[in-house]
Each structure stands twice: as structure tokens, then as C-alpha cells.
Design a protein around this motif. Sequence first.
Motif, mmCIF file in Angstrom:
data_model
loop_
_atom_site.group_PDB
_atom_site.id
_atom_site.type_symbol
_atom_site.label_atom_id
_atom_site.label_comp_id
_atom_site.label_asym_id
_atom_site.label_seq_id
_atom_site.Cartn_x
_atom_site.Cartn_y
_atom_site.Cartn_z
ATOM 1 N N ASP A 7 78.242 7.086 60.527
ATOM 2 C CA ASP A 7 78.638 5.877 61.255
ATOM 3 C C ASP A 7 77.507 4.850 61.292
ATOM 4 O O ASP A 7 77.741 3.638 61.221
ATOM 5 C CB ASP A 7 79.032 6.223 62.698
ATOM 6 C CG ASP A 7 80.293 7.066 62.774
ATOM 7 O OD1 ASP A 7 81.084 7.056 61.804
ATOM 8 O OD2 ASP A 7 80.484 7.763 63.798
ATOM 9 N N SER A 8 76.259 5.339 61.402
ATOM 10 C CA SER A 8 75.125 4.444 61.600
ATOM 11 C C SER A 8 74.840 3.537 60.409
ATOM 12 O O SER A 8 74.215 2.481 60.567
ATOM 13 C CB SER A 8 73.861 5.261 61.918
ATOM 14 O OG SER A 8 73.569 6.138 60.844
ATOM 15 N N THR A 9 75.275 3.936 59.211
ATOM 16 C CA THR A 9 74.985 3.134 58.017
ATOM 17 C C THR A 9 76.234 2.533 57.374
ATOM 18 O O THR A 9 76.136 1.843 56.360
ATOM 19 C CB THR A 9 74.253 3.991 56.960
ATOM 20 O OG1 THR A 9 75.035 5.179 56.699
ATOM 21 C CG2 THR A 9 72.869 4.389 57.439
ATOM 22 N N TRP A 10 77.395 2.765 57.969
ATOM 23 C CA TRP A 10 78.644 2.327 57.342
ATOM 24 C C TRP A 10 78.701 0.806 57.159
ATOM 25 O O TRP A 10 79.032 0.313 56.069
ATOM 26 C CB TRP A 10 79.833 2.816 58.140
ATOM 27 C CG TRP A 10 81.134 2.128 57.817
ATOM 28 C CD1 TRP A 10 81.946 1.458 58.693
ATOM 29 C CD2 TRP A 10 81.798 2.053 56.548
ATOM 30 N NE1 TRP A 10 83.056 0.961 58.039
ATOM 31 C CE2 TRP A 10 82.985 1.317 56.711
ATOM 32 C CE3 TRP A 10 81.497 2.530 55.273
ATOM 33 C CZ2 TRP A 10 83.869 1.040 55.677
ATOM 34 C CZ3 TRP A 10 82.375 2.254 54.220
ATOM 35 C CH2 TRP A 10 83.539 1.531 54.430
ATOM 36 N N GLU A 11 78.346 0.038 58.153
ATOM 37 C CA GLU A 11 78.447 -1.423 58.034
ATOM 38 C C GLU A 11 77.507 -1.958 56.958
ATOM 39 O O GLU A 11 77.883 -2.842 56.176
ATOM 40 C CB GLU A 11 78.173 -2.088 59.380
ATOM 41 C CG GLU A 11 79.253 -1.836 60.425
ATOM 42 C CD GLU A 11 80.626 -2.331 59.994
ATOM 43 O OE1 GLU A 11 80.688 -3.329 59.233
ATOM 44 O OE2 GLU A 11 81.637 -1.726 60.402
ATOM 45 N N GLN A 12 76.279 -1.434 56.922
ATOM 46 C CA GLN A 12 75.335 -1.874 55.886
ATOM 47 C C GLN A 12 75.801 -1.441 54.508
ATOM 48 O O GLN A 12 75.702 -2.197 53.533
ATOM 49 C CB GLN A 12 73.935 -1.318 56.162
ATOM 50 C CG GLN A 12 72.874 -1.789 55.163
ATOM 51 C CD GLN A 12 72.683 -3.287 55.177
ATOM 52 O OE1 GLN A 12 72.378 -3.862 56.229
ATOM 53 N NE2 GLN A 12 72.869 -3.941 54.038
ATOM 54 N N ASN A 13 76.330 -0.221 54.419
ATOM 55 C CA ASN A 13 76.849 0.240 53.134
ATOM 56 C C ASN A 13 78.009 -0.629 52.669
ATOM 57 O O ASN A 13 78.098 -0.970 51.487
ATOM 58 C CB ASN A 13 77.283 1.708 53.222
ATOM 59 C CG ASN A 13 76.131 2.670 53.001
ATOM 60 O OD1 ASN A 13 75.285 2.451 52.145
ATOM 61 N ND2 ASN A 13 76.084 3.737 53.784
ATOM 62 N N LEU A 14 78.884 -0.993 53.576
ATOM 63 C CA LEU A 14 80.020 -1.832 53.209
ATOM 64 C C LEU A 14 79.547 -3.187 52.688
ATOM 65 O O LEU A 14 80.075 -3.707 51.691
ATOM 66 C CB LEU A 14 80.957 -2.008 54.414
ATOM 67 C CG LEU A 14 82.245 -2.791 54.152
ATOM 68 C CD1 LEU A 14 83.064 -2.146 53.037
ATOM 69 C CD2 LEU A 14 83.079 -2.877 55.437
ATOM 70 N N GLU A 15 78.544 -3.746 53.348
ATOM 71 C CA GLU A 15 77.985 -5.018 52.888
ATOM 72 C C GLU A 15 77.401 -4.879 51.482
ATOM 73 O O GLU A 15 77.610 -5.728 50.607
ATOM 74 C CB GLU A 15 76.906 -5.488 53.866
ATOM 75 C CG GLU A 15 76.265 -6.814 53.497
ATOM 76 C CD GLU A 15 75.218 -7.241 54.504
ATOM 77 O OE1 GLU A 15 74.236 -7.900 54.090
ATOM 78 O OE2 GLU A 15 75.353 -6.914 55.709
ATOM 79 N N ASN A 16 76.666 -3.778 51.263
ATOM 80 C CA ASN A 16 76.082 -3.538 49.943
ATOM 81 C C ASN A 16 77.146 -3.296 48.881
ATOM 82 O O ASN A 16 76.992 -3.716 47.725
ATOM 83 C CB ASN A 16 75.139 -2.336 49.997
ATOM 84 C CG ASN A 16 73.867 -2.610 50.778
ATOM 85 O OD1 ASN A 16 73.585 -3.754 51.143
ATOM 86 N ND2 ASN A 16 73.097 -1.572 51.044
ATOM 87 N N ILE A 17 78.219 -2.612 49.255
ATOM 88 C CA ILE A 17 79.308 -2.347 48.312
ATOM 89 C C ILE A 17 79.972 -3.655 47.880
ATOM 90 O O ILE A 17 80.265 -3.850 46.689
ATOM 91 C CB ILE A 17 80.331 -1.372 48.923
ATOM 92 C CG1 ILE A 17 79.714 0.038 49.004
ATOM 93 C CG2 ILE A 17 81.624 -1.337 48.104
ATOM 94 C CD1 ILE A 17 80.508 1.017 49.848
ATOM 95 N N ARG A 18 80.173 -4.546 48.822
ATOM 96 C CA ARG A 18 80.737 -5.862 48.461
ATOM 97 C C ARG A 18 79.833 -6.585 47.464
ATOM 98 O O ARG A 18 80.309 -7.173 46.485
ATOM 99 C CB ARG A 18 80.928 -6.713 49.720
ATOM 100 C CG ARG A 18 82.008 -6.211 50.673
ATOM 101 C CD ARG A 18 82.111 -7.129 51.886
ATOM 102 N NE ARG A 18 82.971 -6.605 52.919
ATOM 103 C CZ ARG A 18 84.301 -6.753 52.964
ATOM 104 N NH1 ARG A 18 84.901 -7.435 51.991
ATOM 105 N NH2 ARG A 18 85.009 -6.239 53.951
ATOM 106 N N ALA A 19 78.528 -6.525 47.718
ATOM 107 C CA ALA A 19 77.580 -7.174 46.811
ATOM 108 C C ALA A 19 77.564 -6.487 45.446
ATOM 109 O O ALA A 19 77.471 -7.145 44.400
ATOM 110 C CB ALA A 19 76.182 -7.161 47.423
ATOM 111 N N SER A 20 77.678 -5.152 45.446
ATOM 112 C CA SER A 20 77.694 -4.402 44.186
ATOM 113 C C SER A 20 78.943 -4.728 43.373
ATOM 114 O O SER A 20 78.879 -4.842 42.134
ATOM 115 C CB SER A 20 77.636 -2.891 44.470
ATOM 116 O OG SER A 20 76.402 -2.550 45.072
ATOM 117 N N ILE A 21 80.063 -4.887 44.039
ATOM 118 C CA ILE A 21 81.300 -5.261 43.360
ATOM 119 C C ILE A 21 81.152 -6.626 42.700
ATOM 120 O O ILE A 21 81.567 -6.832 41.550
ATOM 121 C CB ILE A 21 82.484 -5.241 44.338
ATOM 122 C CG1 ILE A 21 82.822 -3.792 44.717
ATOM 123 C CG2 ILE A 21 83.710 -5.944 43.735
ATOM 124 C CD1 ILE A 21 83.845 -3.674 45.832
#
Length: 274
Positions: free
Chosen positions: A88-102
Motif C-alpha cells: 500500500d505504501s508505494t502503490w501511488e508512486q508506482n502508479l505514477e511511474n507506470i503512467r510515465a513508463s507507458i
Amino acid sequence: MKNERIAVCSWSLIPTSPQDLVEKLLATGVSRVQLALDPLREEPAVWGGTAETLRQAGFDIVSAMFGCVGEDYTTLDTIRVTGGIAPDSTWEQNLENIRASIALAAGMEMELVTFHAGFVPHDPADPGFAVMIDRLAVVADLFAAANMTVALETGQETAAELAGLLRVLDRPNVAVNFDPANMLLYGKGDPIEALRLLGPWLRQVHIKDANPSPVAGAWGEEVAVGTGKVDWPTFFETLKEVGFNGDFVIEREAGDQRVADIRLAKEVILNSTH
């Protein structure tokens, strides 16, 4: 024909710049690459021109990958807690990074991106299972909107558990990047049996070898391809049986002779698939 299906993971070569990656790829004799997106996202000043540099040098980018923030691979216990999109603690940052990776992958006209989703709870009744399904659905739909497939890398769960997750998730653009060594490193079952079970979702394979740990709950050891416990002749024969026609992507994440080990892996592929 088999030579045209061989690629190498960029991160295996520990490159310091796009040009350094080119030089190391030339030394391997492999002209196709799976590209790590994290350096491009984190250091655009250094890595911003990677795709153009690779293509001008005659290399094809066959797929991409991204990692997740906060992952700690020190022990199996630490990666179980910190891996992928589960925490849970890294989900929001991971989601942001995933959008950038896409966005990066779309700019390079990629069709396939891979990653480790993290540990999946064994019991579908576990609240963590529903959380993982929900988060993977978000990720899958973001990739679908960009006309891309996202492939989950094997290893952090058994093949049966991953197959069960994929059936519940039910997203046509979610596939499997099969790594036989990871099954041994994580102690998650026989790679050949796992390959047969996950055949319907198979999109790409990593060519990596390992010896399992003699101690339950401890890391196995990654070794050069052909020197570990993966049964390569049976592995490639099974790939034929399940109708796999994707890429063989060499990954080497240990050792201090990466180029030599990649060249060895290439010979194992060619000798096993003639």
C-alpha cells in the motif's frame, strides 16, 4: 530463424549510457534488446535518446520493462513484503511511474512491457488477493488504452497461483513473461511443469538459469545458462508443444562476466532449437 528471435535484457549489461549499452550489445553478438525503462524515466538527460541511439546502431527493441519502487531483494522475506504493486505504501508512486513508463513505451512504439507484480496471496479469500486484482486491472487498462500488452514475470508465486490470478483478472492484454530460473530461485516449482500450465498466456521468455537453494525459504543461486538445473532441451521442446513463437530474451543478473555468459546463453538457445 532462431537467431532472429534472440534478444538480451539491457540491464544485464549494467550500461552507464546509451552508447555504453550499444558497445556492450555489440560485444554479445545479439542485435535485439529488451529495454529497461527506469533509467529513461529517472535520468532523461542521460538516457533520453536511447531508442534512437539503439536503432541508428542497428538494434531492434523487442520489448520493455519497468521495476517498482521500494523493492528489497535482500531475502525472500523482504521482497515478499516490498515487491511489485502489492504494498500500500508505494502503490501511488508506482502508479505514477507506470503512467510515465507507458508514455515512454508508447513513444518507442512498443507492443509489450513486462514487470514483477509482487507476491500474490495463496488464498483468493485473502483481502490482499482482491487488492492485487484491482490494481492489476488498473494497470492492464492503462496499457490497453495505449494498445499495449503487459506481461507479468514468473517466480514470486507458483504457476497454479499465477494462472488462477490471470483467470480472475480476465484481461486479454495481460500475458506472462516466463523466467524458468525464477521458479528455482524463489522455490516455486518445476519450470517445465510451470511452462505447460502457463502456456495459454505466454508472450515472452527469459533465458536464465539457476540452482535452487537447499534451504527452504532462502534464495537459490543464479548461474550461467547451461550450468544450472533448468533442463534446456526439454524447456525448448515444451515451448514448441505449447505453440510459443515469441522471443528468447537472455537475462543475466549475477556474475562478473556478463558478456561472455550472454554469448554462452545464445549458443545454448541455438543448440537447443536447431
